[in-house]
Design an enzyme around this catalytic site. Structure first.
Site, PDB file in Angstrom:
ATOM      1  N   HIS A 467      45.814 -83.634  64.430  1.00 43.75           N
ATOM      2  CA  HIS A 467      47.186 -82.986  63.107  1.00 43.75           C
ATOM      3  C   HIS A 467      46.769 -80.996  62.715  1.00 43.75           C
ATOM      4  O   HIS A 467      48.055 -80.485  63.355  1.00 43.75           O
ATOM      5  CB  HIS A 467      46.949 -83.408  62.234  1.00 43.75           C
ATOM      6  N   GLU A 468      45.752 -80.996  62.694  1.00 42.64           N
ATOM      7  CA  GLU A 468      45.600 -79.553  62.104  1.00 42.64           C
ATOM      8  C   GLU A 468      45.818 -78.492  63.080  1.00 42.64           C
ATOM      9  O   GLU A 468      45.804 -77.295  63.118  1.00 42.64           O
ATOM     10  CB  GLU A 468      43.933 -78.976  61.568  1.00 42.64           C
ATOM     11  N   HIS A 471      49.437 -77.614  64.364  1.00 43.16           N
ATOM     12  CA  HIS A 471      49.631 -76.473  63.584  1.00 43.16           C
ATOM     13  C   HIS A 471      49.179 -75.060  64.095  1.00 43.16           C
ATOM     14  O   HIS A 471      49.086 -74.455  64.144  1.00 43.16           O
ATOM     15  CB  HIS A 471      48.553 -76.710  61.579  1.00 43.16           C
ATOM     16  N   HIS A 474      50.712 -73.489  66.883  1.00 41.53           N
ATOM     17  CA  HIS A 474      51.961 -73.411  66.639  1.00 41.53           C
ATOM     18  C   HIS A 474      51.506 -71.535  66.141  1.00 41.53           C
ATOM     19  O   HIS A 474      53.063 -71.156  66.440  1.00 41.53           O
ATOM     20  CB  HIS A 474      52.681 -74.006  65.071  1.00 41.53           C
TER      21      HIS A 474
END
Length: 679
Positions: A467-468, A471, A474
């Site tokens: 998940h991190e 990010h 991105h």
């Protein structure tokens, strides 16, 4: 006196010279950077040429680049490696930065120039990104008080300054309460059910405190395993209650008064700016544009998910009854959920851990990024770090060129707040001669290595890391001209799409086979276990969904003027989340006083974003599954979405990737919320 923070960093990629920085340099560096930025603002105001896009909007975009770096460095350290001095400094620095931000958005002469450019510029002459920056700049000023009277501007300044101090204090109280508690166990019978690796970790924690036996804390890698495995119900109750009482006990760290003040001030700010509620103010720049849209979205999901949640909890109750427990409580949930998982899927989180050593999982995430976007990650030992445990990677793109720096900080410390997050030390933007690449950081709280045993992750933690890392990608793939539109600078209910998208990969069988290898033997996790992991993807999803909905509803209630002046926070919370609760409430506990996402982080009136983005990520990943999870053409389309940051409307970006608007069926199917009721 020289200040390392203000000089050009003579380091690889101008990375932060952490080892050369003295803590006492932060405040004077920020004060000097603010002064320099004010001079840059004055140059824009005093420019006698007619205001235009370049000499006003672009010039303003470039104000305070050094200030951004210094303040980002300070606040990232205050989250990941803080101490009493930094915390006291944060209370001094936050108002300085808030006051400076107010000095900009409430500057009448500056706004006058911005308004002229906004009213007179032919948008057809600008690129799509330039139009976005122009609109964003004008809206940022107007929604932050540029159109107010002088008296109202002064009021807004006071509100903003007070909010900045309260937010810092809220987080400090939560950290203090988290660090102060520990459960000390000396009787080995009280450790029944706790796996040996967790016992060893707790034994080391006790030794570090000069104690015999075992110590468990409220930090995630300690707290969650104890709730999950400890047979002693009273001790589970003790540690759960302590966790749920953080900053709501009758002591100096109580956050109830702070919540009342924050909510009141946010409401006053919104009304001053012409909005009915703070949620209305915030949601004007979200995909969900109004409170009603958020409420409709959450209640629609609640109606679909609650029957499944009730059914799941009934299964846990049946397990508990077998052990003589007539009423199952919140502190029983993790324990019986793990028992049910083992019963249904024949594996436990603990038995999987040897197959997911941290370094192996990190490399798997890197492999996924390589397969999707051609990125490679190389550890650099010549780049300074803020703590010896941090690792720094240089990211190289598919053309062999430098793409970004990635800092990875994985283990809990007394100076690190709980949870997991991605942030950046330096953003990405373009100049006439250069594409300035970002310095990204991911911070987690995983179990430390223990002697010869490496850090081993639960499968939940594997998901957290991906998940991190989503990010981080991105930010890493950002490729925009303007920093304020770069990377994760997107609508808040769009920002979780890239992170939640990456979580899907850990449930893909063929991908799991590439890295679920035992840390000692190197043997692949048995195929039937991998099948069970894939089958368990929607385990307890009904419960998890309504829990997230409950937090989203609580957040919205705080920010739609529903909290009464004298209302107890616990009573308010119980009332607002009751439709999502499947367990009895434990008196004198609440989540609000440690709900840092909305009272310290940026999720105020935005916590619904996690579920909103799940619709997007499930729909997006469905598109990949139709074509192959590493299909190059599809990945190129998704990379385009990631690289454009906030330069386009997020719905338009999504449509350009997917070919249509997102549909919720993929999420409901993935979560098992549209299966036959009799199944």
């Amino acid at each position: 006196m020289n200040n390392n923070l203000l000089e050009k960093f003579n380091t690889p990629f101008e990375s932060i010279p952490f080892e050369e920085i003295k803590q006492e340099q932060f405040k004077p560096a920020i004060e000097k950077a603010i002064d320099d930025a004010k001079k840059e603002i004055n140059e824009i105001i005093e420019n006698t040429d007619p205001p235009n896009f370049v000499n006003t909007i672009v010039a303003l975009e470039n104000v305070g680049k050094k200030l951004n770096i210094v303040s980002s460095t300070f606040f990232n350290l205050n989250s990941a490696e803080t101490n009493d001095y930094l915390q006291s400094l944060a209370e001094e620095i936050s108002p300085l930065l808030t006051e400076f931000a107010n000095d900009i958005v409430l500057n009448e002469k500056l706004f006058e120039k911005i308004k002229i450019v906004y009213d007179t510029t032919l948008k057809s002459k600008l690129s799509q990104e330039e139009v976005r920056l122009l609109d964003k700049t004008y809206k940022d000023f107007s929604k932050n008080g540029a159109l107010l009277s002088t008296e109202d501007k002064d009021t807004l300044r006071k509100i903003s300054n007070e909010l900045s101090v309260l937010s810092v204090k809220f987080g400090q109280n939560v950290l203090k309460e988290t660090n102060d508690y520990f459960l000390h166990i000396t009787d080995s019978n009280d450790m029944e059910g706790v796996p040996e690796s967790i016992k060893e970790m707790a034994r080391n924690e006790a030794e570090s405190r000069g104690l015999e036996g075992w110590v468990f804390t409220l930090h995630y890698p300690s707290y969650v395993p104890f709730l999950t495995y400890a047979k002693n119900r009273e001790l589970r109750k003790d540690i759960y209650t302590a966790y749920m009482q953080r900053a709501c006990k009758d002591n100096e760290y109580n956050n109830e008064g702070i919540i009342h003040k924050i909510v009141k001030l946010r409401g006053e700010k919104a009304q001053l700016l012409g909005f009915k509620t703070y949620a209305d103010l915030i949601l004007q720049e979200r995909m969900a544009a109004a409170p009603k849209i958020v409420y409709d979205f959450l209640y629609d999901l609640l109606n679909k998910a609650k029957p499944f949640a009730v059914k799941e909890i009934q299964q846990l109750k049946e397990l508990a009854v077998r052990e003589g427990i007539s009423e199952i409580m919140p502190y029983d949930h993790a324990y019986y959920a793990e028992k049910l998982r083992q019963e249904k899927f024949s594996f436990s989180e603990e038995e999987l851990k040897p197959y997911f050593p941290l370094d192996q999982v990190v490399n798997a995430a890197f492999d996924a990024a390589n397969n999707l976007y051609g990125l490679t990650f190389h550890e650099r030992n010549d780049i300074q770090k803020y703590h010896p445990e941090v690792k720094v990677y240089e990211v190289i793109n598919d053309k062999g060129k430098h793409q970004a720096l990635l800092y990875a900080d994985f283990f809990p410390r007394a100076g690190k707040r709980a949870g997991a997050w991605m942030t950046s030390f330096k953003g990405q933007f373009k100049t006439l001669s250069d594409n300035v690449r970002p310095h990204i950081s991911i911070v987690c709280n995983f179990s430390r290595p223990n002697g010869e045993i490496p850090s081993l992750l639960t499968f939940t933690e594997v998901t957290t890391l991906f998940h991190e890392f989503g990010h981080a990608l991105h930010g890493i793939l950002a490729n925009t001209t303007f920093e304020s539109l770069s990377g994760t600078n997107v609508y808040w209910d769009f920002v979780e799409l890239p992170s939640q998208f990456m979580e899907n990969y850990v449930f893909e069988k063929e991908f799991l086979k590439t890295f679920a290898l035992h840390y000692k033997t190197g043997k692949l996790l048995k195929e039937e276990k991998i099948d069970k992991i894939v089958a368990s993807a929607n385990f307890m999803q009904g419960y998890q969904t309504i829990r997230q909905i409950g937090l989203g509803l609580l957040d919205m209630a705080y920010h739609t003027n529903e909290l009464k002046a004298e209302e107890r926070i616990e009573d308010f919370e119980v009332n607002k989340v009751k439709e999502t609760q499947v367990y009895p409430h434990i008196k004198n506990t609440c989540i609000s006083t440690s709900f840092s996402h909305i009272f310290q982080g940026g999720y105020a009136a935005g916590y619904y974003s996690y579920k909103w983005a799940e619709v997007l990520d499930a729909d997006a990943f469905d598109f990949f599954k139709e074509r192959g999870i590493f299909d190059k053409e599809t990945a190129l389309k998704f990379e385009n979405l990631l690289s454009k940051g906030g330069t386009e409307d997020p719905m338009e970006l999504y449509i350009s990737f997917r070919g249509r608007r997102p549909e919720s069926d993929a999420l409901l199917k993935r979560a098992g919320l549209i299966q036959d009721a009799n199944s």
